[in-house]
Write a protein that holds these residues in place. Sequence first.
Motif, mmCIF file in Angstrom:
data_model
loop_
_atom_site.group_PDB
_atom_site.id
_atom_site.type_symbol
_atom_site.label_atom_id
_atom_site.label_comp_id
_atom_site.label_asym_id
_atom_site.label_seq_id
_atom_site.Cartn_x
_atom_site.Cartn_y
_atom_site.Cartn_z
ATOM 1 N N ARG A 1 -7.997 -2.127 -3.001
ATOM 2 C CA ARG A 1 -7.059 -1.018 -2.829
ATOM 3 C C ARG A 1 -5.810 -1.223 -3.675
ATOM 4 O O ARG A 1 -5.302 -0.270 -4.274
ATOM 5 N N GLN B 1 -7.261 -6.753 0.691
ATOM 6 C CA GLN B 1 -6.778 -5.471 0.179
ATOM 7 C C GLN B 1 -6.801 -5.403 -1.350
ATOM 8 O O GLN B 1 -6.295 -4.433 -1.925
ATOM 9 N N LEU C 1 0.832 -1.208 0.000
ATOM 10 C CA LEU C 1 0.000 0.000 0.000
ATOM 11 C C LEU C 1 0.867 1.258 0.000
ATOM 12 O O LEU C 1 0.509 2.266 -0.615
#
Length: 213
Positions: free
Chosen positions: A139, A136, A112
């Motif tokens: 994202r 995730q 990230l």
Amino acid sequence: MDEMLNNYLVKHLPDTEAWVKELENQAKIDHVPIMDPVGINFLMQLIRLNKPTKILEIGTAIGYSALRMNEANPSSKITTIERDDSRYEQAVENIKKQHKDNVIEIIHGDALDELMKLANKGEKYDCIFIDAAKGQYMRFFELSQPLLEENGVIVSDNVLFRGYVYDPNFEHPRYKKMVEKIRAYNEWLVNQPSFITTILPIGDGVAISVKKS
């Protein structure tokens, strides 16, 4: 995938070199999830067809898929991200052992954060492979978009997650939340206006998202 069908497909896969078998055995002993034989061979065939110049992988594990992608197209430059200390060290060792550290770069950090750093540096990739924390995925995909070249492709692994995703009666407490997140990701993914996505029942489920020109 049906077990009999999977066994049939595995039986008809190309032979692998000794180092591939060693890595697969290492992953089995250490309980490290890697792409199954049918899935990795599909990914390799995709790379052979598209011949991407630069590949970004989210989730290195022990370096297995990065090395197999390099095998499929040795001229590709691969960047791969891994946050787990132990797996990062294993990947470094495995990639050096195959003398591929000149074409495979491993970034040690949280994807990230690292994806944003790569975007800030203006990096671009022809192919991005997502195979990290399933919760995730959405994202990861969002952060990958600025890094993707025109007509590039994003490949997401495990999008059918053992078949649990399409089982309407699935209620296993250990995986329930993860399965719900993957279902939500799949629904979101196929409705992205800038991509055309196909979900294939190969391996543990592979989604191929092609960026519209």
